[in-house]
Design a protein around this motif. Structure first.
Motif, PDB file in Angstrom:
ATOM      1  N   GLN A 179       0.464  -1.377  -0.020  1.00 22.44           N
ATOM      2  CA  GLN A 179      -0.310  -0.062  -0.185  1.00 22.44           C
ATOM      3  C   GLN A 179       1.407   1.365  -0.353  1.00 22.44           C
ATOM      4  OE1 GLN A 179      -1.263  -2.292   3.659  1.00 22.44           O
ATOM      5  NE2 GLN A 179      -3.519  -1.704   2.720  1.00 22.44           N
ATOM      6  N   ASP A 180       1.833   1.618  -0.988  1.00 22.70           N
ATOM      7  CA  ASP A 180       3.152   2.559  -1.105  1.00 22.70           C
ATOM      8  C   ASP A 180       2.011   3.935  -0.774  1.00 22.70           C
ATOM      9  OD1 ASP A 180       1.539   2.179  -3.410  1.00 22.70           O
ATOM     10  OD2 ASP A 180       2.841   2.876  -4.817  1.00 22.70           O
ATOM     11  N   GLY A 181       0.594   3.984  -1.281  1.00 21.97           N
ATOM     12  CA  GLY A 181       0.450   5.294  -1.149  1.00 21.97           C
ATOM     13  C   GLY A 181      -0.195   5.870   0.648  1.00 21.97           C
ATOM     14  N   LEU A 182      -0.165   4.912   1.003  1.00 19.28           N
ATOM     15  CA  LEU A 182      -0.780   4.862   2.163  1.00 19.28           C
ATOM     16  C   LEU A 182       0.934   5.071   3.506  1.00 19.28           C
ATOM     17  CD1 LEU A 182      -3.483   2.404   3.792  1.00 19.28           C
ATOM     18  CD2 LEU A 182      -3.359   5.235   3.064  1.00 19.28           C
ATOM     19  N   LEU A 183       1.693   4.258   2.275  1.00 21.59           N
ATOM     20  CA  LEU A 183       3.010   4.135   2.922  1.00 21.59           C
ATOM     21  C   LEU A 183       4.376   5.248   3.101  1.00 21.59           C
ATOM     22  CD1 LEU A 183       3.470   0.481   2.929  1.00 21.59           C
ATOM     23  CD2 LEU A 183       2.991   1.651   5.080  1.00 21.59           C
ATOM     24  N   SER A 184       4.313   6.439   2.202  1.00 23.65           N
ATOM     25  CA  SER A 184       4.726   7.424   1.038  1.00 23.65           C
ATOM     26  C   SER A 184       5.010   7.775   2.146  1.00 23.65           C
ATOM     27  CB  SER A 184       3.666   7.832  -0.060  1.00 23.65           C
ATOM     28  OG  SER A 184       2.294   8.659   0.926  1.00 23.65           O
ATOM     29  N   LYS A 185       4.528   8.611   3.275  1.00 21.43           N
ATOM     30  CA  LYS A 185       5.630   9.191   4.179  1.00 21.43           C
ATOM     31  C   LYS A 185       4.907   9.175   5.408  1.00 21.43           C
ATOM     32  CE  LYS A 185       2.212  13.030   5.461  1.00 21.43           C
ATOM     33  NZ  LYS A 185       2.402  14.054   5.386  1.00 21.43           N
ATOM     34  N   ASP A 186       5.343   9.953   6.326  1.00 25.17           N
ATOM     35  CA  ASP A 186       5.262   9.681   8.008  1.00 25.17           C
ATOM     36  C   ASP A 186       4.086  10.830   8.223  1.00 25.17           C
ATOM     37  OD1 ASP A 186       7.765   8.421   8.106  1.00 25.17           O
ATOM     38  OD2 ASP A 186       9.195  10.465   8.437  1.00 25.17           O
ATOM     39  N   TRP A 187       2.891  10.120   8.592  1.00 24.38           N
ATOM     40  CA  TRP A 187       1.501  10.669   8.806  1.00 24.38           C
ATOM     41  C   TRP A 187       1.539  11.615   9.925  1.00 24.38           C
ATOM     42  CZ3 TRP A 187      -1.459  11.569   4.427  1.00 24.38           C
ATOM     43  CH2 TRP A 187      -0.498  10.718   3.685  1.00 24.38           C
ATOM     44  N   LEU A 188       0.537  12.134  10.391  1.00 27.74           N
ATOM     45  CA  LEU A 188       0.633  12.721  12.062  1.00 27.74           C
ATOM     46  C   LEU A 188      -0.966  11.922  11.790  1.00 27.74           C
ATOM     47  CD1 LEU A 188       0.756  16.595  11.431  1.00 27.74           C
ATOM     48  CD2 LEU A 188       2.026  14.681  12.871  1.00 27.74           C
ATOM     49  N   VAL A 189      -1.397  11.588  13.006  1.00 24.12           N
ATOM     50  CA  VAL A 189      -2.555  10.965  13.056  1.00 24.12           C
ATOM     51  C   VAL A 189      -3.636  11.451  12.653  1.00 24.12           C
ATOM     52  CG1 VAL A 189      -4.153  10.344  14.741  1.00 24.12           C
ATOM     53  CG2 VAL A 189      -1.694   9.959  15.393  1.00 24.12           C
ATOM     54  N   SER A 190      -3.769  12.597  13.201  1.00 18.94           N
ATOM     55  CA  SER A 190      -4.837  13.509  11.973  1.00 18.94           C
ATOM     56  C   SER A 190      -5.065  13.423  11.412  1.00 18.94           C
ATOM     57  CB  SER A 190      -5.226  15.373  12.500  1.00 18.94           C
ATOM     58  OG  SER A 190      -3.534  15.434  12.147  1.00 18.94           O
ATOM     59  N   GLU A 191      -4.092  13.186  10.038  1.00 21.20           N
ATOM     60  CA  GLU A 191      -4.014  13.859   8.967  1.00 21.20           C
ATOM     61  C   GLU A 191      -4.056  12.603   8.195  1.00 21.20           C
ATOM     62  OE1 GLU A 191       0.478  15.886   7.127  1.00 21.20           O
ATOM     63  OE2 GLU A 191       0.512  14.369   8.705  1.00 21.20           O
ATOM     64  N   TYR A 192      -3.823  10.830   8.619  1.00 25.55           N
ATOM     65  CA  TYR A 192      -3.644  10.592   8.433  1.00 25.55           C
ATOM     66  C   TYR A 192      -4.912   9.240   8.709  1.00 25.55           C
ATOM     67  CZ  TYR A 192      -2.807   5.055   7.862  1.00 25.55           C
ATOM     68  OH  TYR A 192      -3.059   3.977   6.600  1.00 25.55           O
ATOM     69  N   VAL A 193      -5.656  10.176   9.854  1.00 26.26           N
ATOM     70  CA  VAL A 193      -7.739   9.601  10.173  1.00 26.26           C
ATOM     71  C   VAL A 193      -7.949  10.495   8.644  1.00 26.26           C
ATOM     72  CG1 VAL A 193      -9.867  10.422  11.297  1.00 26.26           C
ATOM     73  CG2 VAL A 193      -7.528   9.613  12.473  1.00 26.26           C
ATOM     74  N   ASP A 194      -7.083  11.180   8.516  1.00 27.01           N
ATOM     75  CA  ASP A 194      -8.212  12.133   7.415  1.00 27.01           C
ATOM     76  C   ASP A 194      -8.166  10.847   5.516  1.00 27.01           C
ATOM     77  OD1 ASP A 194      -9.789  13.991   8.126  1.00 27.01           O
ATOM     78  OD2 ASP A 194      -8.303  15.803   8.042  1.00 27.01           O
ATOM     79  N   ARG A 195      -6.466  10.388   5.982  1.00 29.80           N
ATOM     80  CA  ARG A 195      -6.327  10.036   4.178  1.00 29.80           C
ATOM     81  C   ARG A 195      -6.665   8.517   4.117  1.00 29.80           C
ATOM     82  NH1 ARG A 195      -5.242   7.306   0.803  1.00 29.80           N
ATOM     83  NH2 ARG A 195      -3.803   7.175  -0.466  1.00 29.80           N
ATOM     84  N   TYR A 196      -6.996   7.905   4.957  1.00 32.16           N
ATOM     85  CA  TYR A 196      -7.283   6.502   5.355  1.00 32.16           C
ATOM     86  C   TYR A 196      -8.766   6.201   5.672  1.00 32.16           C
ATOM     87  CZ  TYR A 196      -7.697   1.827   6.601  1.00 32.16           C
ATOM     88  OH  TYR A 196      -7.660   0.253   6.647  1.00 32.16           O
ATOM     89  N   SER A 197      -9.230   6.915   6.220  1.00 33.05           N
ATOM     90  CA  SER A 197     -11.026   7.418   6.662  1.00 33.05           C
ATOM     91  C   SER A 197     -12.093   6.640   4.817  1.00 33.05           C
ATOM     92  CB  SER A 197     -11.328   8.063   7.057  1.00 33.05           C
ATOM     93  OG  SER A 197     -10.692   7.843   8.473  1.00 33.05           O
ATOM     94  N   TYR A 198     -12.605   6.109   5.249  1.00 27.40           N
ATOM     95  CA  TYR A 198     -13.042   5.467   3.337  1.00 27.40           C
ATOM     96  C   TYR A 198     -14.405   6.739   3.447  1.00 27.40           C
ATOM     97  CZ  TYR A 198     -10.766   1.361   3.384  1.00 27.40           C
ATOM     98  OH  TYR A 198      -9.786   0.198   3.360  1.00 27.40           O
ATOM     99  N   LEU A 199     -14.905   7.269   4.268  1.00 27.47           N
ATOM    100  CA  LEU A 199     -16.078   8.942   4.641  1.00 27.47           C
ATOM    101  C   LEU A 199     -16.170   9.059   5.303  1.00 27.47           C
ATOM    102  CD1 LEU A 199     -17.886   9.602   2.962  1.00 27.47           C
ATOM    103  CD2 LEU A 199     -19.627   7.994   3.211  1.00 27.47           C
ATOM    104  N   LEU A 200     -15.704   9.801   6.159  1.00 24.90           N
ATOM    105  CA  LEU A 200     -16.036  10.543   7.333  1.00 24.90           C
ATOM    106  C   LEU A 200     -17.242  10.601   7.575  1.00 24.90           C
ATOM    107  CD1 LEU A 200     -12.918  12.937   7.231  1.00 24.90           C
ATOM    108  CD2 LEU A 200     -13.070  11.012   8.870  1.00 24.90           C
ATOM    109  N   PRO A 201     -17.730   9.840   9.062  1.00 28.56           N
ATOM    110  CA  PRO A 201     -19.332  10.322   9.276  1.00 28.56           C
ATOM    111  C   PRO A 201     -19.802  11.141   9.154  1.00 28.56           C
ATOM    112  CG  PRO A 201     -17.713   8.995  10.535  1.00 28.56           C
ATOM    113  CD  PRO A 201     -16.879   9.539   9.585  1.00 28.56           C
ATOM    114  N   TYR A 202     -19.422  12.278   9.254  1.00 25.71           N
ATOM    115  CA  TYR A 202     -19.947  13.867   9.547  1.00 25.71           C
ATOM    116  C   TYR A 202     -20.408  14.561   8.504  1.00 25.71           C
ATOM    117  CZ  TYR A 202     -15.513  15.459   8.450  1.00 25.71           C
ATOM    118  OH  TYR A 202     -13.917  15.774   8.020  1.00 25.71           O
ATOM    119  N   LYS A 203     -19.846  13.673   7.578  1.00 24.37           N
ATOM    120  CA  LYS A 203     -20.159  14.006   6.093  1.00 24.37           C
ATOM    121  C   LYS A 203     -21.551  14.003   5.387  1.00 24.37           C
ATOM    122  CE  LYS A 203     -15.343  14.709   3.965  1.00 24.37           C
ATOM    123  NZ  LYS A 203     -15.092  14.311   3.278  1.00 24.37           N
TER     124      LYS A 203
END
Length: 346
Positions: A179-203
């Protein structure tokens, strides 16, 4: 089992699964969720990986009634090399009338010919999703990942053809750094929540919850340990989809890569230099020296085309028009969640 519909709705949209295995949508449906297996073999290099995969395929084929699900990628192509000559290999082909969509059958046919396998195609239509999704959801006790419909239909075809086992190349990516896109950088937790989540529930939900526990569990000093998150959280969700589909169809599931576990630390630098899933690539190159490693593509699902005219959910749990600008895969999540909520009402 405790009932928490709000948590389950938000967890499914975020992670495509119910992360807390003690919770359920409804007392009538206990979620069928995959638990981690502890019988995995530590892999230190590609030689060990190849040997374990060969042994696992041989075990699965011992009865003479096993078939292979063959995509256009390298994971199932590796397994194809270990199948007995003359075995059957199935490839999914999604069909949208009048529109050309991703088609893995030509690439898969090359592997089948190289390995002496009989190649068969399982055509997938939107009508299959409408037909099989409710059955799969009832068995799972939760909304489903869209790949479950394809796996289920292929399993039904394999059973009809006389097979009792269907082998997949699933989990190579998550175990070995694919999963090179997910492993492409060092992620802050907040960044990774936005990047990984399939659909953020509040939307889309009127009463959303933020499902933070799995992200925080695999973080340290505000940074994500992406590989550990992926090979635990993502792994359970993805493999669970395969198990639900196969169990619903009544066929044994062969997943040779789930019997392996990368021992050494993942080499992030190799991945970020363009060599994702490097141990798997080494195996592929040994087995197919004349082949070029193809670009990675997910299991084809033309959701953008299938959901192009969908007007969105109608239930009270959802914000009106919230799906208007979502991707097809995100619309599927909302469609599936609404379909399961309708099942609960029935």
């Amino acid at each position: 089992m405790r009932i928490d519909k709000k948590y389950c709705m938000s967890s499914f949209l975020t992670l495509r699964t119910i992360y807390d295995h003690t919770l359920s949508f409804d007392e009538r449906y206990v979620p069928l969720l995959f638990e981690e297996n502890n019988d995995r073999n530590i892999v230190n290099n590609s030689i060990e990986l190849e040997q374990i995969l060969r042994e696992e395929v041989e075990k699965a084929c011992a009865s003479g009634k096993a078939a292979l699900a063959l995509s256009g990628g390298i994971d199932s192509a590796i397994l194809a090399k270990f199948m007995p000559k003359g075995s059957v290999a199935y490839t999914f082909k999604c069909v949208v009338p009048g529109i050309n969509v991703v088609d893995e059958t030509p690439s898969a046919a090359r592997y089948a010919e190289e390995c002496g396998l009989e190649h068969r195609i399982v055509e997938i239509y939107w009508e299959d999703f409408e037909k099989y999704a409710p059955l799969l959801m009832k068995h799972k006790g939760a909304p489903i990942h869209s790949i479950e419909v394809q796996i289920y239909k292929a399993a039904l075809q394999a059973k009809e053809d006389g097979f009792d086992t269907l082998i997949f190349g699933e989990s190579a990516d998550v175990n070995f750094g694919g999963q090179d896109g997910l492993l492409s950088k060092d992620w802050l937790v907040s960044e990774y929540v936005d990047r990984y989540s399939y659909l953020l529930p509040y939307k889309v939900l009127k009463e959303p919850l933020m499902i933070m526990e799995p992200f925080l569990k695999y973080s340290k000093d505000g940074l994500m340990d992406v590989h550990e998150f992926n090979r635990h959280v993502y792994y359970l969700e993805s493999v669970g989809s395969y198990y639900n589909a196969s169990e619903t169809a009544g066929i044994y599931l062969g997943l040779p890569f789930t019997k392996t576990y990368l021992g050494p630390a993942l080499d992030y630098q190799r991945i970020r230099n363009g060599e994702n899933k490097y141990l798997v690539r080494e195996v592929f190159k040994r087995l197919y020296p004349e082949f070029v490693v193809p670009p990675k593509t997910p299991m084809p699902r033309p959701m953008n085309e299938w959901f192009k005219s969908w007007t969105g959910p109608r239930r009270e749990e959802f914000i009106p028009h919230a799906t208007d600008h979502l991707t097809g895969d995100q619309k599927w999540l909302v469609w599936a969640l609404e379909k399961f909520l309708d099942i609960l009402d029935d």
